[in-house]
Scaffold this active site. Structure first.
Site, PDB file in Angstrom:
ATOM      1  N   ARG A   1      -6.708  13.392   6.481  1.00  0.00           N
ATOM      2  CA  ARG A   1      -7.315  12.753   5.073  1.00  0.00           C
ATOM      3  C   ARG A   1      -6.261  10.960   5.482  1.00  0.00           C
ATOM      4  O   ARG A   1      -5.419  12.074   5.871  1.00  0.00           O
ATOM      5  CB  ARG A   1      -6.918  13.285   3.621  1.00  0.00           C
ATOM      6  CG  ARG A   1      -5.611  14.402   3.175  1.00  0.00           C
ATOM      7  CD  ARG A   1      -4.762  14.261   3.540  1.00  0.00           C
ATOM      8  NE  ARG A   1      -4.828  12.705   2.454  1.00  0.00           N
ATOM      9  CZ  ARG A   1      -3.716  11.508   2.857  1.00  0.00           C
ATOM     10  NH1 ARG A   1      -2.628  12.271   3.392  1.00  0.00           N
ATOM     11  NH2 ARG A   1      -3.128  10.604   1.853  1.00  0.00           N
TER      12      ARG A   1
ATOM     13  N   ASP B   1      -7.531   2.332   1.520  1.00  0.00           N
ATOM     14  CA  ASP B   1      -9.158   2.827   2.227  1.00  0.00           C
ATOM     15  C   ASP B   1      -9.882   2.044   2.250  1.00  0.00           C
ATOM     16  O   ASP B   1     -10.148   2.159   3.346  1.00  0.00           O
ATOM     17  CB  ASP B   1      -9.136   4.470   0.782  1.00  0.00           C
ATOM     18  CG  ASP B   1      -8.557   5.646   0.929  1.00  0.00           C
ATOM     19  OD1 ASP B   1      -8.672   6.245   1.663  1.00  0.00           O
ATOM     20  OD2 ASP B   1      -7.369   5.208  -0.036  1.00  0.00           O
TER      21      ASP B   1
HETATM   22  O1  MRU Z   1      -8.380  11.542  -0.442  1.00  0.00           O
HETATM   23  P1  MRU Z   1      -7.227  11.228   0.456  1.00  0.00           P
HETATM   24  O2  MRU Z   1      -5.956  11.766   0.395  1.00  0.00           O
HETATM   25  O3  MRU Z   1      -7.472  10.688   1.638  1.00  0.00           O
HETATM   26  O4  MRU Z   1      -6.607   9.510   0.174  1.00  0.00           O
HETATM   27  C1  MRU Z   1      -5.305   8.812   0.572  1.00  0.00           C
HETATM   28  C2  MRU Z   1      -5.570   8.110  -0.602  1.00  0.00           C
HETATM   29  O5  MRU Z   1      -6.040   6.944  -1.288  1.00  0.00           O
HETATM   30  C3  MRU Z   1      -3.942   7.065   0.420  1.00  0.00           C
HETATM   31  O6  MRU Z   1      -4.130   6.075  -0.412  1.00  0.00           O
HETATM   32  C4  MRU Z   1      -4.856   6.033   1.507  1.00  0.00           C
HETATM   33  O7  MRU Z   1      -5.446   6.335   2.216  1.00  0.00           O
HETATM   34  C5  MRU Z   1      -4.684   5.107   1.629  1.00  0.00           C
HETATM   35  S1  MRU Z   1      -2.888   5.335   2.860  1.00  0.00           S
HETATM   36  C6  MRU Z   1      -4.015   5.997   4.289  1.00  0.00           C
END
Ligand code: MRU
Length: 391
Positions: free
Chosen positions: A76, A271
């Protein structure tokens, strides 16, 4: 002769010079995803569902398995989702080469990967880049070779851009350290935008690692990050592995700490950031930006340009916000007697809504830390750093 887009060749040169290194786990260098050394039909990755209490390496051999790994968050974080999609398309190319109608197979694989998670733009960015490069191949073998090189380049570029974000962000932390006359600089971060969210180094954590490695007195407030606790499980673990001083806090303790001048700087990831500077990140980020504004705390977003959506202007109206299952809110999972278990917190009959991300409007963002430098969160400033994306 396989031809690549201009900047792919530059990255390929960096790889050839061996300038890209991974972060250590237990003294051993690791990336979050890599090709199995003795079998290039297999991709290996760290299954993050078991961290921090178990270090599990998963082997992925098909695009279906990679789609599952993304959807169910074995991997993720925007950068790693992009790199995983890149390798997923390569595995799909291997399969397609064994069947008829190569391009049709690849279109199907692209749709399967796109359907995994909606918010991180790196997913569709990596898929489009693979489709563009694979289309240049004349034979199935050439297309497979193109897919392999592109997947490796996406991963190497991700690592190198994060390393550069570290250097540009270090300058920011140094400025604050100067005003604090060698006293500890307190950085706050939310969710996990560390090397575990990318291939290496991380975005928000890269300046933190660079500052730590340069000997600056530093401490990090790590929000636990409900409902999936990426802060307590992943950020705390990776900072600990690197020896960075840190303290875990409840997500809602952030405002209180800022009111009491315990936070000098906030650095988070994203993201998807619009070309106008609106930032989508883990749910709760917007509230931290509001409190930062109210308490005059600089609020920076660290991101590689692969997380900028050059087609989206208005983040609140346009960025798709993932909604995940209610159980993630109604349960908490953790380690007990040597295994990962989930325990029910909420009453069974209570409904729950689980928004994965929110959007912080550009007005609340002090600046963006990118691989090319720091800029303001507005269209002009962003386009100055990335003129190739001029309208
Ligand atoms: O749901 P996730 O764990 O994929 O969310 C990740 C985040 O929100 C991070 O802060 C985000 O991806 C930024 S770092 C790549």
């Amino acid at each position: 002769m396989l031809r690549f887009a201009q900047h792919d060749s530059a990255i390929y040169a960096l790889k050839a010079r061996g300038q890209l290194r991974s972060v250590k786990v237990g003294g051993k260098h690791f990336r979050t995803i890599w090709r199995k050394p003795d079998d290039e039909r297999v991709v290996q990755l760290i299954d993050q569902r078991f961290l921090p209490h178990d270090f599990v390496i998963e082997e992925v051999g098909t695009v279906e398995q990679m789609a599952t790994a993304i959807r169910e968050m074995h991997v993720r974080g925007a950068g790693l989702i992009g790199a995983s999609a890149g390798y997923g398309m390569y595995l799909a190319a291997l399969e397609a080469a064994r069947r008829d109608s190569f391009d049709e197979q690849m279109t199907g694989a692209a749709a399967q990967l796109r359907a995994t998670r909606p918010t991180a733009v790196n997913l569709s960015w990596a898929i489009e880049r693979q489709l563009q490069n694979i289309a240049a191949g004349k034979t199935a073998d050439e297309k497979v070779a193109m897919a392999l090189r592109t997947a490796d380049l996406i991963a190497d570029e991700d690592a190198e851009h994060c390393r550069m974000i570290g250097l540009h962000g270090l300058a920011l932390i140094r400025q604050i350290a100067k005003t604090k006359r060698k006293k500890t600089v307190n950085v706050l971060t939310h969710c996990n935008a560390g090397w575990l969210a990318f291939v290496d180094y991380g975005s928000a954590t890269a300046p933190i690692y660079a500052a730590h490695d340069s000997g600056l007195p530093l401490h990090v407030w790590v929000t636990e990050t409900r409902p999936r606790n990426q802060g307590s499980k992943l950020t705390a673990w990776e900072l600990g592995q690197h020896g960075v001083s840190h303290t875990l806090i409840a997500d809602s303790a952030t405002g209180h700490l800022m009111q009491h001048s315990e936070v000098d700087l906030i650095i988070v990831g994203t993201d998807r950031t619009t070309y106008t500077g609106d930032v989508a990140n883990k749910i709760g980020t917007y509230l931290k930006a509001l409190a930062a504004k109210a308490n005059d705390v600089p609020f920076y977003v660290a991101l590689p340009s692969s997380s900028i959506d050059w087609k989206m202007r208005d983040g609140l109206k346009e960025i798709p916000i993932e909604q995940r299952g209610a159980d993630e809110v109604k349960n908490a999972d953790g380690w007990c007697d040597g295994q990962q278990i989930a325990v029910r917190i909420a009453p069974d009959q209570s409904p729950a809504a689980n928004y994965g991300f929110d959007v912080t409007p550009r007005e609340l963002v002090t600046g963006l830390i990118t691989e090319r430098g720091v800029c303001e969160a507005n269209e002009n400033s962003i386009r100055l750093l990335f003129p190739e994306h001029a309208p």
